[in-house]
Design an enzyme around this catalytic site. Structure first.
Site, PDB file in Angstrom:
ATOM      1  N   GLY A 155       0.840  -1.210   0.000  1.00  0.00           N
ATOM      2  CA  GLY A 155       0.000   0.000   0.000  1.00  0.00           C
ATOM      3  C   GLY A 155       0.864   1.246   0.000  1.00  0.00           C
ATOM      4  N   ASN A 156       0.270   2.363   0.302  1.00  0.00           N
ATOM      5  CA  ASN A 156       1.051   3.599   0.452  1.00  0.00           C
ATOM      6  C   ASN A 156       0.413   4.485   1.514  1.00  0.00           C
ATOM      7  OD1 ASN A 156      -0.858   5.550  -0.886  1.00  0.00           O
ATOM      8  ND2 ASN A 156      -0.532   4.135  -2.600  1.00  0.00           N
ATOM      9  N   ARG A 157       1.036   5.591   1.793  1.00  0.00           N
ATOM     10  CA  ARG A 157       0.629   6.398   2.954  1.00  0.00           C
ATOM     11  C   ARG A 157      -0.512   7.369   2.683  1.00  0.00           C
ATOM     12  NH1 ARG A 157       4.728   5.419   6.570  1.00  0.00           N
ATOM     13  NH2 ARG A 157       6.750   4.956   5.636  1.00  0.00           N
TER      14      ARG A 157
END
Ligand code: CTP
Length: 401
Positions: free
Chosen positions: A211-213
């Site tokens: 995923g990412n932030r």
């Protein structure tokens, strides 16, 4: 083009013959993207059946502060007044206006009006002499001085048979007055926008993902601000911990880049503009395991393959007139790379995000962006709230629409 209001409306109806027009007003408000809570004064019940208004507004109609059935149940006027983005009282009788001026609150509608901090519009309706009466006129002046906006009344034949001023404005006129006052002439009003938000999650196995932030805050701020300007929003969002109270937003939840691509492709041709603010994963595991990968089986190698570039695809399939807004997050040669992305993806506007500045980027409530439009000098904005950044981005979009 049809215009939208997209607000949570508390529609107050007081007891005059023009109350029959409240049914039509309710219908118009619902069609204009509003959630409508009707509150009748007790005497309005003699003029319009609550069932009609409850059916049209799809919510029970409220009248009493207290329900005297021994349950101790009461209608929370403070909560109702805070829920509403706008209060419209149509028709407003001479009696209701006089009580509002005095701060009386012996029914639910008056208690809501007294508790409200949102914009309020009233459409007076009464007989000729009652309207001309100096008491009524000074009440109207007092309400206007407090910021209440008065719509009408108009001249014409009155229920009494007399002809003169006192007719309630038509529901179309009331709605137009509210839209003009709250939205003005935004070009986004009546337009359909696709907005994407949040991260995507690319499965490694049933429990793990890449995923990412991204928090989704920038995309949600854009969706809410555009809806507040009267646009109809298709919000396609990756997994986020956000919800929105704003009327006028249809939300579709997706998990990964492939699902986001399907959702976007289904919707984009019906839209006037697309704002691709989601942080879509560029890569995903080539083979997601169907069972949880055991520690002892795992290696350090994860075979990745590129995801489809949704924005690139839309740029290549963009019909005449559709405006495409992309986001870019660069860590080096920001301006050169961003300019390149603007032309390569066939965009109309690119929002360059800063990750280097404190307070900007993922997860924060603030952002610092540079706006790049074709053939125009870049505009670098200072650090501001994401809602203000959304306003600036949409102002720029309106200029190129
Ligand atoms: N985007 C997209 N589909 C993807 C990846 C990104 O639609 N699979 C969109 C994002 O929503 C954003 C923009 O493309 O609007 C961001 O592009 P970015 O990933 O920074 O650009 P790339 O073309 O992948 O360039 P880079 O070489 O910098 O990675």
């Amino acid at each position: 083009m049809e215009r939208f209001l997209n607000r949570k409306v508390l529609l107050g109806v007081s007891g005059g013959i023009a109350a029959y027009k409240a049914a039509h007003l309710t219908r118009l408000l619902v069609k204009a993207g509003c959630e409508v809570q009707v509150v009748l004064t007790p005497s309005a019940h003699d003029f319009i059946p609550p069932l009609t208004l409850a059916t049209l507004s799809k919510r029970p109609v409220l009248t009493d502060l207290f329900v005297r059935d021994g349950t101790g149940h009461w209608n929370d006027h403070v909560h109702l007044a805070r829920w509403a983005d706008v209060i419209i009282i149509a028709p407003a009788t001479a009696n209701t206006m006089a009580k509002m001026v005095q701060g009386l609150c012996d029914n639910l509608l008056l208690a809501c009006a007294l508790s409200a901090a949102c914009p309020m519009f009233i459409a007076p309706a009464m007989d000729l002499e009652m309207w001309k009466d100096t008491g009524t006129q000074s009440n109207v002046d007092a309400l206007r001085a407090r910021g209440v906006r008065i719509v009408g009344p108009e001249s014409g034949e009155l229920a009494s048979g007399l002809v003169g001023e006192g007719r309630m404005s038509e529901p179309e006129t009331i709605l137009a007055a509210v839209i003009d006052a709250l939205i003005g002439r935004s070009k986004l009003n009546g337009m359909r926008l696709l907005v994407t938000a949040g991260p995507t999650q690319e499965a490694i196995d049933p429990v793990r993902y890449i995923g990412n932030r991204s928090s989704g805050k920038m995309g949600f701020a854009l969706a809410e601000e555009a809806a507040a300007r009267g646009a109809q929003i298709e919000l396609v969002t990756g997994p986020v911990g956000l919800s929105s109270e704003q009327a006028g937003i249809i939300r579709t939840d997706v998990t990964n880049a492939a699902e986001m691509a399907v959702a976007c492709k289904e919707r984009f041709l019906a839209c006037n503009a697309v704002i691709m603010s989601a942080a879509v994963a560029d890569f995903r595991p080539a083979h997601a395991a169907t069972e949880k990968v055991k520690k002892k089986e795992a290696t350090l190698d994860l075979n990745l393959e590129p995801t489809e570039d949704i924005l690139g695809w839309m740029g290549a399939h963009k019909p005449e007139g559709l405006r495409l807004v992309g986001f870019a997050l660069e860590t080096e040669n920001a301006m050169v790379n961003a300019m390149d992305k603007l032309t390569r993806k066939n965009l109309d506007l690119l929002v360059l995000n800063s990750l280097r500045d404190a307070g900007a980027g993922f997860g924060t409530d603030t952002n610092k962006v540079t706006l790049l439009a074709r053939g125009k000098d870049p505009v670098s904005l200072p650090l501001m709230s994401k809602r203000d950044a959304a306003r600036a981005i949409l102002d720029r979009l309106e200029e190129i629409l």
